[in-house]
Write a protein that holds these residues in place. Structure first.
Motif, short mmCIF file in Angstrom:
data_model
loop_
_atom_site.label_atom_id
_atom_site.label_comp_id
_atom_site.label_asym_id
_atom_site.label_seq_id
_atom_site.Cartn_x
_atom_site.Cartn_y
_atom_site.Cartn_z
N SER A 60 1.53 9.19 -22.05
CA SER A 60 2.90 8.70 -21.87
C SER A 60 3.24 7.60 -22.88
N ILE A 61 2.28 6.73 -23.17
CA ILE A 61 2.54 5.64 -24.12
C ILE A 61 2.70 6.17 -25.53
N PHE A 62 1.80 7.07 -25.94
CA PHE A 62 1.89 7.62 -27.30
C PHE A 62 3.21 8.35 -27.49
N LEU A 63 3.57 9.22 -26.54
CA LEU A 63 4.81 10.00 -26.68
C LEU A 63 6.04 9.11 -26.55
N GLY A 64 5.94 8.06 -25.75
CA GLY A 64 7.05 7.13 -25.66
C GLY A 64 7.36 6.49 -27.00
N PHE A 65 6.32 6.06 -27.70
CA PHE A 65 6.52 5.44 -29.01
C PHE A 65 6.96 6.48 -30.05
N LYS A 66 6.49 7.70 -29.91
CA LYS A 66 6.93 8.77 -30.82
C LYS A 66 8.44 8.98 -30.69
N HIS A 67 8.92 9.05 -29.47
CA HIS A 67 10.35 9.22 -29.26
C HIS A 67 11.13 7.99 -29.73
N LEU A 68 10.55 6.82 -29.54
CA LEU A 68 11.21 5.59 -29.97
C LEU A 68 11.33 5.56 -31.50
N LYS A 69 10.27 5.91 -32.18
CA LYS A 69 10.28 5.93 -33.65
C LYS A 69 11.29 6.93 -34.18
N GLU A 70 11.40 8.07 -33.50
CA GLU A 70 12.33 9.12 -33.93
C GLU A 70 13.75 8.88 -33.43
N ILE A 78 15.14 7.75 -28.13
CA ILE A 78 15.43 6.79 -27.06
C ILE A 78 15.73 5.44 -27.72
N ASP A 79 16.44 4.58 -26.99
CA ASP A 79 16.85 3.28 -27.54
C ASP A 79 15.89 2.16 -27.17
N ALA A 80 15.08 2.38 -26.14
CA ALA A 80 14.11 1.39 -25.68
C ALA A 80 13.00 2.11 -24.95
N PHE A 81 11.84 1.46 -24.89
CA PHE A 81 10.70 2.04 -24.16
C PHE A 81 10.05 0.94 -23.34
N ALA A 82 9.87 1.21 -22.03
CA ALA A 82 9.31 0.21 -21.12
C ALA A 82 8.10 0.77 -20.40
N SER A 83 7.06 -0.08 -20.24
CA SER A 83 5.85 0.36 -19.56
C SER A 83 5.10 -0.84 -18.98
N ALA A 84 4.42 -0.60 -17.86
CA ALA A 84 3.50 -1.59 -17.29
C ALA A 84 2.07 -1.10 -17.44
N MET A 106 23.33 5.74 -24.17
CA MET A 106 22.07 5.02 -24.31
C MET A 106 20.98 5.71 -23.50
N LYS A 107 19.78 5.79 -24.08
CA LYS A 107 18.64 6.36 -23.37
C LYS A 107 17.48 5.36 -23.34
N ILE A 108 16.97 5.11 -22.15
CA ILE A 108 15.86 4.18 -21.98
C ILE A 108 14.63 4.96 -21.54
N GLY A 109 13.57 4.90 -22.34
CA GLY A 109 12.32 5.56 -21.99
C GLY A 109 11.52 4.71 -21.02
N PHE A 110 10.91 5.36 -20.04
CA PHE A 110 10.17 4.64 -18.99
C PHE A 110 8.87 5.37 -18.70
N ASP A 111 7.76 4.66 -18.86
CA ASP A 111 6.43 5.21 -18.61
C ASP A 111 6.16 5.19 -17.11
N ILE A 112 6.18 6.36 -16.47
CA ILE A 112 5.96 6.42 -15.03
C ILE A 112 4.47 6.57 -14.68
N SER A 113 3.62 6.55 -15.72
CA SER A 113 2.17 6.60 -15.49
C SER A 113 1.54 5.22 -15.62
N GLY A 114 2.33 4.21 -15.96
CA GLY A 114 1.79 2.88 -16.23
C GLY A 114 1.88 1.95 -15.05
N GLY A 115 0.82 1.16 -14.84
CA GLY A 115 0.81 0.19 -13.76
C GLY A 115 -0.25 0.53 -12.72
#
Length: 312
Positions: A83-93, A96-102, A1-10
């Motif tokens: 980070s958000i755009f690329l996170g969703f790109k990886h999620l759609k493809e 990754i199995d999940a994407f989390a961001s603040a 399992m791979k979880i994507g995490f936006d480290i630029s958010g918050g």
């Protein structure tokens, strides 16, 4: 399992994000890999300075950030290296199995709706909040801000989504679904509430127990509380304000301490074709850790697939 995490958010990125990733990695099994979206060079340097092995994480280096004050739709489309755009790109493809961001909540919702998209049949995806119960458990309230105005059929679907979430992720068997209203009687409330009650009262899709009132929010009357996003957001912010007052007065209580948002980390976007979690902008390292653990739980439960099955 791979979880994507936006480290630029918050508000306190990337430090709180990176500290949260460290805490989560210490609790996640080796089979779960965290994929960090953001400045990879900065992240690796920070980990090395902390004495943490940077190689335990995967990285997607980004050169842009969607700031909190930016217009969500414009920023999402105009910043393809964010980070958000690329996170969703990886999620759609499905990389990754999940994407989390603040990060920017609006941009996260835009990505949810226009990249992975809503499950066919779901009218309005929604987000949830957690309400601690006096008996030690907790209830799920939805929607808490995505949909300020809702038609009766949307509220009905919230009953389905909330019931699935409570059952599959929090392991609440046959969760009790209540409609938040100004009285228990069927004829109480505005026209939307009355119509929603009539739709829900004979439901075979969830265990509807009728109307509940504000005084029932923290009791055992219901496990899933359905309301419009306007009302739900007021309830959630009121609970947060009450917790802040308790802490300001330097009071400590086992029950009221469970109102701390850090314990729950974030909320999933229910009703979309993947697993997306949105965190509070002021998230601490502990909040980020718990959001990533929840992302693991939701992915393991295959919640998105179960929602699709129900709405087919």
């Amino acid at each position: 399992m791979k979880i994507g995490f936006d480290i630029s958010g918050g508000d306190f990125a990337p430090v709180n994000c990176l500290d949260g990733a460290i805490l989560a990695a210490n609790e996640l099994p080796a089979s779960v890999k965290l994929v960090l979206f953001g400045d990879a060079v900065q992240a690796k340097t920070y980990f090395s300075e902390k004495g943490v092995n940077p190689e335990q994480f995967e990285y997607v280096h980004t050169t842009e950030t969607i700031d909190m004050g930016e217009h969500p739709t414009k920023a999402f489309s105009q910043k393809p290296n964010s980070s958000i755009f690329l996170g969703f790109k990886h999620l759609k493809e499905k990389q990754i199995d999940a994407f989390a961001s603040a990060g920017n909540t609006g941009a996260m919702l835009v990505g949810s709706m226009f990249t992975v998209k809503a499950v066919p049949g779901v009218i309005r995806p929604c987000i949830t909040g957690i309400l601690p119960k006096e008996n030690g458990g907790f209830g799920v309230i939805l929607d808490v801000g995505t949909n300020a105005d809702c038609k009766p059929d949307v509220l009905y679907q919230f009953g389905i989504l909330g019931s699935l979430f409570a059952k599959e992720v929090y392991k609440i068997q046959n969760p009790k679904v209540g409609l938040l209203n100004i009285g228990e009687e069927a004829e109480k409330g505005n026209l939307v509430s009355q119509a929603a009650y009539n739709l829900m009262k004979d439901s075979k899709d969830f265990n509807f127990i009728g109307n509940i009132e504000g005084r029932d929010l923290f009791g055992d009357a219901a496990d899933v509380i359905v309301c419009e996003g306007f009302v739900g957001n007021v309830v959630l912010k009121s609970a947060e304000a009450f917790y802040k007052l308790i802490k300001t007065r330097k009071r400590s209580d086992d029950y009221f301490d469970r109102f701390n948002y850090e314990l729950y980390g974030g909320t999933p976007v229910l009703g979309i074709n993947s697993n997306v979690l949105i965190g509070h902008g002021i998230s601490s390292a502990i909040a980020f850790k718990n959001m990533l653990l929840l992302a693991r739980d939701i992915s393991e439960a295959k919640l998105d697939e179960k929602i699709k099955t129900v709405f087919q």
